[in-house]
Design an enzyme around this catalytic site. Structure first.
Site, PDB file in Angstrom:
ATOM      1  N   SER A  24       0.841  -1.195   0.000  1.00 18.23           N
ATOM      2  CA  SER A  24       0.000   0.000   0.000  1.00 18.23           C
ATOM      3  C   SER A  24       0.880   1.251   0.000  1.00 18.23           C
ATOM      4  O   SER A  24       2.033   1.201   0.456  1.00 18.23           O
ATOM      5  CB  SER A  24      -0.870   0.004   1.260  1.00 18.23           C
ATOM      6  N   TYR A  57      -1.524  -1.387  10.382  1.00 17.60           N
ATOM      7  CA  TYR A  57      -1.779  -1.509   8.938  1.00 17.60           C
ATOM      8  C   TYR A  57      -0.562  -1.029   8.145  1.00 17.60           C
ATOM      9  O   TYR A  57      -0.032  -1.764   7.292  1.00 17.60           O
ATOM     10  CB  TYR A  57      -3.028  -0.712   8.547  1.00 17.60           C
TER      11      TYR A  57
HETATM   12  N1  LIG Z   1      -8.789  -0.460  -1.252  1.00 20.13           N
HETATM   13  C1  LIG Z   1      -7.717   0.275  -1.068  1.00 20.13           C
HETATM   14  O1  LIG Z   1      -7.777   1.508  -1.114  1.00 20.13           O
HETATM   15  C2  LIG Z   1      -6.397  -0.386  -0.806  1.00 20.13           C
HETATM   16  C3  LIG Z   1      -5.253   0.415  -0.844  1.00 20.13           C
HETATM   17  C4  LIG Z   1      -4.024  -0.177  -0.628  1.00 20.13           C
HETATM   18  C5  LIG Z   1      -3.937  -1.529  -0.379  1.00 20.13           C
HETATM   19  N2  LIG Z   1      -5.072  -2.279  -0.327  1.00 20.13           N
HETATM   20  C6  LIG Z   1      -4.937  -3.715  -0.056  1.00 20.13           C
HETATM   21  O2  LIG Z   1      -5.584  -4.434  -1.061  1.00 20.13           O
HETATM   22  C7  LIG Z   1      -5.950  -5.715  -0.568  1.00 20.13           C
HETATM   23  C8  LIG Z   1      -7.404  -6.017  -0.928  1.00 20.13           C
HETATM   24  O3  LIG Z   1      -8.238  -5.150  -0.179  1.00 20.13           O
HETATM   25  P1  LIG Z   1      -9.572  -4.497  -0.739  1.00 20.13           P
HETATM   26  O4  LIG Z   1      -9.384  -3.058  -0.745  1.00 20.13           O
HETATM   27  O5  LIG Z   1     -10.011  -5.177  -1.979  1.00 20.13           O
HETATM   28  O6  LIG Z   1     -10.544  -4.801   0.487  1.00 20.13           O
HETATM   29  P2  LIG Z   1     -11.760  -5.802   0.699  1.00 20.13           P
HETATM   30  O7  LIG Z   1     -12.804  -5.584  -0.318  1.00 20.13           O
HETATM   31  O8  LIG Z   1     -12.115  -5.646   2.126  1.00 20.13           O
HETATM   32  O9  LIG Z   1     -11.107  -7.234   0.436  1.00 20.13           O
HETATM   33  C9  LIG Z   1     -10.340  -7.905   1.393  1.00 20.13           C
HETATM   34  C10 LIG Z   1     -10.316  -9.374   1.020  1.00 20.13           C
HETATM   35  O10 LIG Z   1      -9.461 -10.081   1.934  1.00 20.13           O
HETATM   36  C11 LIG Z   1     -10.148 -11.245   2.377  1.00 20.13           C
HETATM   37  N3  LIG Z   1      -9.677 -11.629   3.697  1.00 20.13           N
HETATM   38  C12 LIG Z   1      -9.589 -10.872   4.817  1.00 20.13           C
HETATM   39  N4  LIG Z   1      -9.128 -11.595   5.851  1.00 20.13           N
HETATM   40  C13 LIG Z   1      -8.906 -12.839   5.360  1.00 20.13           C
HETATM   41  C14 LIG Z   1      -8.457 -14.057   5.934  1.00 20.13           C
HETATM   42  N5  LIG Z   1      -8.091 -14.124   7.226  1.00 20.13           N
HETATM   43  N6  LIG Z   1      -8.353 -15.154   5.143  1.00 20.13           N
HETATM   44  C15 LIG Z   1      -8.713 -15.107   3.844  1.00 20.13           C
HETATM   45  N7  LIG Z   1      -9.143 -13.983   3.244  1.00 20.13           N
HETATM   46  C16 LIG Z   1      -9.251 -12.877   4.006  1.00 20.13           C
HETATM   47  C17 LIG Z   1     -11.615 -10.849   2.373  1.00 20.13           C
HETATM   48  O11 LIG Z   1     -12.431 -11.996   2.237  1.00 20.13           O
HETATM   49  P3  LIG Z   1     -13.252 -12.746   3.411  1.00 20.13           P
HETATM   50  O12 LIG Z   1     -13.723 -11.691   4.363  1.00 20.13           O
HETATM   51  O13 LIG Z   1     -14.358 -13.430   2.652  1.00 20.13           O
HETATM   52  O14 LIG Z   1     -12.284 -13.715   4.005  1.00 20.13           O
HETATM   53  C18 LIG Z   1     -11.689 -10.020   1.115  1.00 20.13           C
HETATM   54  O15 LIG Z   1     -11.872 -10.873  -0.009  1.00 20.13           O
HETATM   55  C19 LIG Z   1      -5.681  -5.682   0.938  1.00 20.13           C
HETATM   56  O16 LIG Z   1      -4.451  -6.322   1.211  1.00 20.13           O
HETATM   57  C20 LIG Z   1      -5.575  -4.191   1.221  1.00 20.13           C
HETATM   58  O17 LIG Z   1      -4.800  -3.924   2.361  1.00 20.13           O
HETATM   59  C21 LIG Z   1      -6.299  -1.739  -0.526  1.00 20.13           C
END
Ligand SMILES: NC(=O)c1ccc[n+]([C@@H]2O[C@H](COP(=O)([O-])OP(=O)(O)OC[C@H]3O[C@@H](n4cnc5c(N)ncnc54)[C@H](OP(=O)(O)O)[C@@H]3O)[C@@H](O)[C@H]2O)c1
Length: 262
Positions: free
Chosen positions: A153, A166
């Protein structure tokens, strides 16, 4: 009948599907990565805890032309990850890309008197990545190929007030990714640390603070896939984050961050 192409003494089965393994595929970035690979006709390993959500994503992937296998597992459980990955490797097709994308974000709970929140964020975001990547490495070394993407990130470039777990976890995986990239280069394996700014997803859906340069998920995943396919080592986007926000986060004085509470 499968077409067989002979190339410099190697045989390449041109009908063999390419395989991609995506953790955190039940929503947000992982879900849209799955759709993008489905459109390319890939065989996709979908990983997350919520089976019902994975099934919906899987159905849409099939409609788009992909083939899928669902693994409803928790990335914190190393044995379950290893079993799922061994199974996915054994399925027909050539392993192409692995996305260690599953992640969580929540405030540190500095006044809670408990390390529970921080430990959960640190565990999922760091151990979830090692549990996903390490079981693949012997196979990728054997085939002397493969692209690994670790989702870090922009937040990894500074310890953030109230989100230190985080930002710290994302710095850790960016660093781990760099080490893997150096060590695995000679085996033809690339490792990309993907550092997004704000992307529309479940994670950002509840944010009440302003999110500059917020990007649509389908746009973000196209950029991510392009960077991974080009085997970039670090990919920071959008460009406004890369050229303005990241330098600011690295070099601006502490008093500025205290003032904005960041
Ligand atoms: N969105 C942003 O602005 C942003 C920016 C920088 C980085 N990121 C990173 O991008 C990645 C994806 O996030 P997102 O933004 O798409 O958020 P999101 O929609 O909340 O997706 C998170 C995913 O991780 C899964 N997950 C969480 N805990 C888990 C566990 N213990 N075991 C297996 N799966 C798990 C969730 O599925 P379940 O709940 O079904 O398990 C969900 O599919 C993350 O690493 C986040 O830190 C996001």
């Amino acid at each position: 009948m499968n077409a067989l192409v002979l190339l410099n003494g190697f045989s390449l089965n041109s009908d063999m599907k390419k395989k991609v393994f995506i953790t955190g595929a039940s929503s947000g970035i992982g879900e849209y990565l799955a759709y993008a690979y489905a459109k390319r006709g890939y065989f996709i390993g979908l990983v997350a805890r919520r089976r019902d959500r994975l099934e919906k994503v899987g159905t849409h992937c099939s409609e788009l032309g992909g083939q899928i296998k669902i693994y409803a597992i928790d990335v914190l459980k190393g044995d379950d990850c290893k079993t799922a990955i061994d199974n996915f490797i054994s399925l027909p097709g050539d392993m192409d890309s692995i996305y260690a994308n599953a992640g969580v974000g929540s405030p540190d709970g500095l006044s809670s008197g408990s390390a529970e929140n921080m430990n959960h964020v640190l565990s999922v975001n760091i151990l979830g990545v090692t549990n996903t990547v390490m079981p693949f490495i012997p196979h990728l070394k054997e085939i002397q190929d493969g692209k690994i993407a670790v989702i870090s990130s922009v937040a990894s470039f500074r310890g953030l007030a109230h989100h230190a777990a985080y930002s710290g976890s994302k710095a850790a995986v960016r660093n781990i990714s760099q080490g893997w990239s150096t060590a695995l280069y000679k085996h033809g394996i690339s490792v990309t640390a993907v550092c997004p700014g704000f992307i529309k997803s479940e994670m950002t859906g509840d944010n009440e603070f302003p999110m500059p340069f917020l990007m649509e998920t389908h746009v973000a995943v196209q950029k991510i896939i392009r960077a991974v396919d080009r085997r970039k080592k670090v990919f920071i986007f959008p460009w406004q984050m890369k050229y303005f926000m990241v330098p600011l986060m690295k070099w601006a004085p502490d008093w500025m961050f205290r003032k904005v509470g960041m």
